[in-house]
Enzyme design. Sequence first.
Site, PDB file in Angstrom:
ATOM      1  N   CYS A 252       8.864  -6.537  -6.760  1.00 37.51           N
ATOM      2  CA  CYS A 252       8.996  -7.292  -5.733  1.00 37.51           C
ATOM      3  C   CYS A 252       7.344  -7.854  -5.351  1.00 37.51           C
ATOM      4  O   CYS A 252       6.688  -8.476  -6.300  1.00 37.51           O
ATOM      5  CB  CYS A 252       9.766  -7.463  -4.618  1.00 37.51           C
TER       6      CYS A 252
ATOM      7  N   HIS B 112      14.763  -6.395  -6.792  1.00 41.08           N
ATOM      8  CA  HIS B 112      15.079  -4.818  -5.916  1.00 41.08           C
ATOM      9  C   HIS B 112      16.081  -4.388  -6.595  1.00 41.08           C
ATOM     10  O   HIS B 112      17.215  -4.297  -6.685  1.00 41.08           O
ATOM     11  CB  HIS B 112      15.624  -5.177  -4.707  1.00 41.08           C
TER      12      HIS B 112
ATOM     13  N   GLU C 125      17.006  -1.180  -6.121  1.00 43.58           N
ATOM     14  CA  GLU C 125      17.608   0.031  -5.402  1.00 43.58           C
ATOM     15  C   GLU C 125      19.211  -0.427  -4.572  1.00 43.58           C
ATOM     16  O   GLU C 125      19.805   0.456  -4.153  1.00 43.58           O
ATOM     17  CB  GLU C 125      16.934   0.358  -4.312  1.00 43.58           C
TER      18      GLU C 125
END
Length: 379
Positions: free
Chosen positions: A271, A354, A356
Amino acid sequence: MINSYKKNAKLVLSNGNVFPGFFFGASGTAIGEIVFNTGMTGYQEVITDPSYYGQILTFTYPEIGNTGINFEDSESNINVKGIIVRNFSFNCSNWRSKKNFNQWLIEKNIVGLYGIDTRALVKILRSSGAMNGVITSLDKTDESCLKIICDTPKMEGLNLSKSVSTKQQYLWKSHTQTIFDLRKRYDESSKKLKVIAIDFGIKKSILNRLVSHGCEVLVLPSRSSLNDVLSNKPDGIFFSNGPGDPSSVTEGIGLAKSLIEYGEIPMFGICLGHQIFGLALGGSTYKLPFGHRGLNHPCGENNKVEITSQNHGFAIDPNSLSEELVKITHYNLNDNTVAGLEVHNKPIFSVQYHPEAGPGPHDSDYLFKKFVSLMLERC
């Protein structure tokens, strides 16, 4: 929605559009850039993502709050300035729920607006671009709201990461509670890979995934120097997500440039960290009209596609990157913006999204394994 009262509130946009509605959560006035998120789940993680710092978030999903709030899913202590929804739920029903959504917003001092046509609002943002606005439950005239907006700086040029970054370094040891990829967790008795994470607005889920992949993570402030990083003798370096204009994060860009020139330590950025890498490699960034914020953005190249979670308002200009230094590895397949890159002949890579999954799909978790593999090759 069950609601025994309706108290007037409104949204005023910088272009003069006014949306009358009703307030929930904290009473007051919130000023910020109005953006929207298309995710259907994960509102607690979204609201506590530091990348939304300085913004007022519109949910396109029509009802928010029905699963309440739990003690596990908050990504940080940083919150959005305000939220806008079509409807919200006083009632909550979920086995993990610990408190009512409305009460949580009051505790977090987040101003909420509901009862407006969020579809019409999103159409304005898509056609005119993200813009500053005010939501207020107070007795303010439209003119006074526009005056507040005029006195508030736009997102371009704002270094917001310094406002959300940790002030002191700390060690993170918690791992993901649910192993969603059905593989064995790394042996907790084995030697851990030491990772330095530069915090520009990092999320808890990112740290958890790094630990679950066998890393010991030392989190450092965004202002950290090259010596601060190298003195800890890391096996790898991680540049986190965060809010604001990446071109204004001069200390982070300088640090990334020095570490890329050093070139011996594996580095992974996501990001804002990805954008900082692009700038450190001589590229430039630009503001997207309305950004990418949601859980269903397709990214990839060469017939390989990942469905990704994203939250950003800026992108790297592909024409500004040197093909001799950088390879673009992923594109956002909605608008062909740069979604991933790697540095030639160096163990350095980054993605715009992202990986995760907090919240979001798990397609991109392999990137943590890639980071770990680069570190193991050099240990």
